[in-house]
Design a protein around this motif. Structure first.
Motif, mmCIF file in Angstrom:
data_model
loop_
_atom_site.group_PDB
_atom_site.id
_atom_site.type_symbol
_atom_site.label_atom_id
_atom_site.label_comp_id
_atom_site.label_asym_id
_atom_site.label_seq_id
_atom_site.Cartn_x
_atom_site.Cartn_y
_atom_site.Cartn_z
ATOM 1 N N GLU A 48 0.832 -1.205 0.000
ATOM 2 C CA GLU A 48 0.000 0.000 0.000
ATOM 3 C C GLU A 48 0.869 1.259 0.000
ATOM 4 O OE1 GLU A 48 -3.447 2.198 2.667
ATOM 5 O OE2 GLU A 48 -2.951 0.117 3.087
ATOM 6 N N LEU A 49 1.927 1.250 0.813
ATOM 7 C CA LEU A 49 2.837 2.388 0.849
ATOM 8 C C LEU A 49 3.507 2.571 -0.508
ATOM 9 C CD1 LEU A 49 4.371 4.667 2.247
ATOM 10 C CD2 LEU A 49 6.002 2.934 3.066
ATOM 11 N N GLN A 50 3.952 1.490 -1.130
ATOM 12 C CA GLN A 50 4.586 1.589 -2.445
ATOM 13 C C GLN A 50 3.617 2.153 -3.487
ATOM 14 O OE1 GLN A 50 7.872 1.284 -3.079
ATOM 15 N NE2 GLN A 50 7.959 1.033 -0.863
ATOM 16 N N ALA A 51 2.350 1.760 -3.398
ATOM 17 C CA ALA A 51 1.341 2.287 -4.325
ATOM 18 C C ALA A 51 1.145 3.788 -4.117
ATOM 19 C CB ALA A 51 0.021 1.546 -4.148
ATOM 20 N N LYS A 52 1.109 4.219 -2.858
ATOM 21 C CA LYS A 52 0.949 5.644 -2.575
ATOM 22 C C LYS A 52 2.174 6.433 -3.021
ATOM 23 C CE LYS A 52 -2.331 5.187 1.215
ATOM 24 N NZ LYS A 52 -2.565 5.365 2.650
ATOM 25 N N LEU A 53 3.355 5.860 -2.852
ATOM 26 C CA LEU A 53 4.576 6.525 -3.335
ATOM 27 C C LEU A 53 4.544 6.654 -4.853
ATOM 28 C CD1 LEU A 53 7.223 4.833 -1.027
ATOM 29 C CD2 LEU A 53 6.716 7.287 -1.122
ATOM 30 N N ALA A 54 4.117 5.608 -5.531
ATOM 31 C CA ALA A 54 4.023 5.647 -6.993
ATOM 32 C C ALA A 54 2.995 6.680 -7.436
ATOM 33 C CB ALA A 54 3.660 4.265 -7.528
ATOM 34 N N GLU A 55 1.897 6.782 -6.708
ATOM 35 C CA GLU A 55 0.860 7.770 -7.029
ATOM 36 C C GLU A 55 1.394 9.189 -6.856
ATOM 37 O OE1 GLU A 55 -3.323 9.093 -5.025
ATOM 38 O OE2 GLU A 55 -2.952 6.947 -5.194
ATOM 39 N N ALA A 56 2.137 9.424 -5.784
ATOM 40 C CA ALA A 56 2.713 10.752 -5.550
ATOM 41 C C ALA A 56 3.719 11.092 -6.653
ATOM 42 C CB ALA A 56 3.384 10.808 -4.179
ATOM 43 N N GLN A 57 4.545 10.125 -7.028
ATOM 44 C CA GLN A 57 5.524 10.360 -8.098
ATOM 45 C C GLN A 57 4.825 10.609 -9.429
ATOM 46 O OE1 GLN A 57 8.995 10.701 -7.762
ATOM 47 N NE2 GLN A 57 8.565 11.567 -9.769
ATOM 48 N N ALA A 58 3.753 9.867 -9.683
ATOM 49 C CA ALA A 58 2.999 10.059 -10.930
ATOM 50 C C ALA A 58 2.385 11.456 -10.980
ATOM 51 C CB ALA A 58 1.908 8.994 -11.055
ATOM 52 N N TYR A 59 1.920 11.957 -9.832
ATOM 53 C CA TYR A 59 1.362 13.312 -9.805
ATOM 54 C C TYR A 59 2.442 14.330 -10.150
ATOM 55 C CZ TYR A 59 -0.849 17.622 -8.489
ATOM 56 O OH TYR A 59 -1.347 18.900 -8.541
ATOM 57 N N LEU A 60 3.622 14.160 -9.570
ATOM 58 C CA LEU A 60 4.718 15.089 -9.890
ATOM 59 C C LEU A 60 5.031 15.053 -11.378
ATOM 60 C CD1 LEU A 60 7.126 14.495 -6.874
ATOM 61 C CD2 LEU A 60 5.632 16.464 -7.266
ATOM 62 N N THR A 61 5.129 13.851 -11.920
ATOM 63 C CA THR A 61 5.444 13.708 -13.346
ATOM 64 C C THR A 61 4.355 14.327 -14.219
ATOM 65 O OG1 THR A 61 6.695 11.685 -12.893
ATOM 66 C CG2 THR A 61 5.937 12.019 -15.159
ATOM 67 N N VAL A 81 -1.687 23.525 -7.574
ATOM 68 C CA VAL A 81 -0.725 22.550 -8.100
ATOM 69 C C VAL A 81 0.572 22.618 -7.303
ATOM 70 C CG1 VAL A 81 0.667 21.914 -10.126
ATOM 71 C CG2 VAL A 81 -1.743 22.525 -10.405
ATOM 72 N N LYS A 82 1.034 23.824 -7.016
ATOM 73 C CA LYS A 82 2.260 23.968 -6.217
ATOM 74 C C LYS A 82 2.102 23.312 -4.851
ATOM 75 C CE LYS A 82 3.805 28.400 -8.120
ATOM 76 N NZ LYS A 82 4.057 29.821 -7.751
ATOM 77 N N ALA A 83 0.949 23.527 -4.221
ATOM 78 C CA ALA A 83 0.708 22.968 -2.892
ATOM 79 C C ALA A 83 0.654 21.442 -2.931
ATOM 80 C CB ALA A 83 -0.591 23.528 -2.314
ATOM 81 N N LYS A 84 -0.056 20.898 -3.914
ATOM 82 C CA LYS A 84 -0.152 19.439 -4.014
ATOM 83 C C LYS A 84 1.201 18.815 -4.358
ATOM 84 C CE LYS A 84 -5.041 18.995 -5.140
ATOM 85 N NZ LYS A 84 -6.031 18.550 -6.133
ATOM 86 N N ARG A 85 1.993 19.493 -5.170
ATOM 87 C CA ARG A 85 3.329 18.987 -5.497
ATOM 88 C C ARG A 85 4.213 18.987 -4.248
ATOM 89 N NH1 ARG A 85 5.314 18.539 -10.707
ATOM 90 N NH2 ARG A 85 7.352 19.273 -9.992
ATOM 91 N N ALA A 86 4.096 20.037 -3.439
ATOM 92 C CA ALA A 86 4.876 20.096 -2.195
ATOM 93 C C ALA A 86 4.482 18.949 -1.273
ATOM 94 C CB ALA A 86 4.674 21.440 -1.508
ATOM 95 N N GLU A 87 3.187 18.668 -1.171
ATOM 96 C CA GLU A 87 2.716 17.537 -0.355
ATOM 97 C C GLU A 87 3.267 16.221 -0.892
ATOM 98 O OE1 GLU A 87 -1.552 17.430 -0.030
ATOM 99 O OE2 GLU A 87 -1.635 19.544 0.536
ATOM 100 N N ALA A 88 3.236 16.060 -2.197
ATOM 101 C CA ALA A 88 3.729 14.822 -2.812
ATOM 102 C C ALA A 88 5.220 14.652 -2.545
ATOM 103 C CB ALA A 88 3.443 14.817 -4.311
ATOM 104 N N ARG A 89 5.994 15.716 -2.703
ATOM 105 C CA ARG A 89 7.443 15.631 -2.444
ATOM 106 C C ARG A 89 7.723 15.298 -0.990
ATOM 107 N NH1 ARG A 89 7.475 20.098 -5.739
ATOM 108 N NH2 ARG A 89 7.659 21.474 -3.943
ATOM 109 N N THR A 90 7.004 15.933 -0.080
ATOM 110 C CA THR A 90 7.190 15.661 1.352
ATOM 111 C C THR A 90 6.849 14.208 1.659
ATOM 112 O OG1 THR A 90 6.721 17.953 1.940
ATOM 113 C CG2 THR A 90 6.442 16.305 3.679
#
Length: 96
Positions: A48-61, A81-90
């Motif tokens: 589940e964690l790996q899926a969420k990490l992949a989802e966050a990376q996909a959003y950045l991409t 978009v800036k805020a969501k990208r910051a959340e994804a990176r964190t």
């Protein structure tokens, strides 16, 4: 009905059949050993964690183009978009 399992390197291998392979432990289906259940829970949480990490990376991409557009046209990247990208990176940094 009988099944068998083996836990190695924190990963469970489970199967069923007539013959229990060497190194595997036999158990009755419906009466799963606690160690097997716990190992499967850990694996599920890791997946589940790996899926969420992949989802966050996909959003950045998928939102990288905003920055290319800004460089080309000067149009600002939306704050949302800036805020969501910051959340994804964190999230990625905290969970790798």
């Amino acid at each position: 009905m009988k099944a068998f399992y083996k836990i190695e390197d924190n990963k469970a291998q489970v199967g069923s059949g007539v013959i229990t392979p060497a190194g595997f432990t036999e158990y009755e289906i419906g009466n799963e050993p606690v160690e097997l259940v716990e190992a499967l829970k850990v694996e599920a949480a890791q997946q589940e964690l790996q899926a969420k990490l992949a989802e966050a990376q996909a959003y950045l991409t998928s939102t990288d183009w905003y920055f290319a557009r800004q460089a080309d046209t000067g149009e600002e990247v939306p704050e949302e978009v800036k805020a969501k990208r910051a959340e994804a990176r964190t999230f990625i940094q905290e969970n790798r």
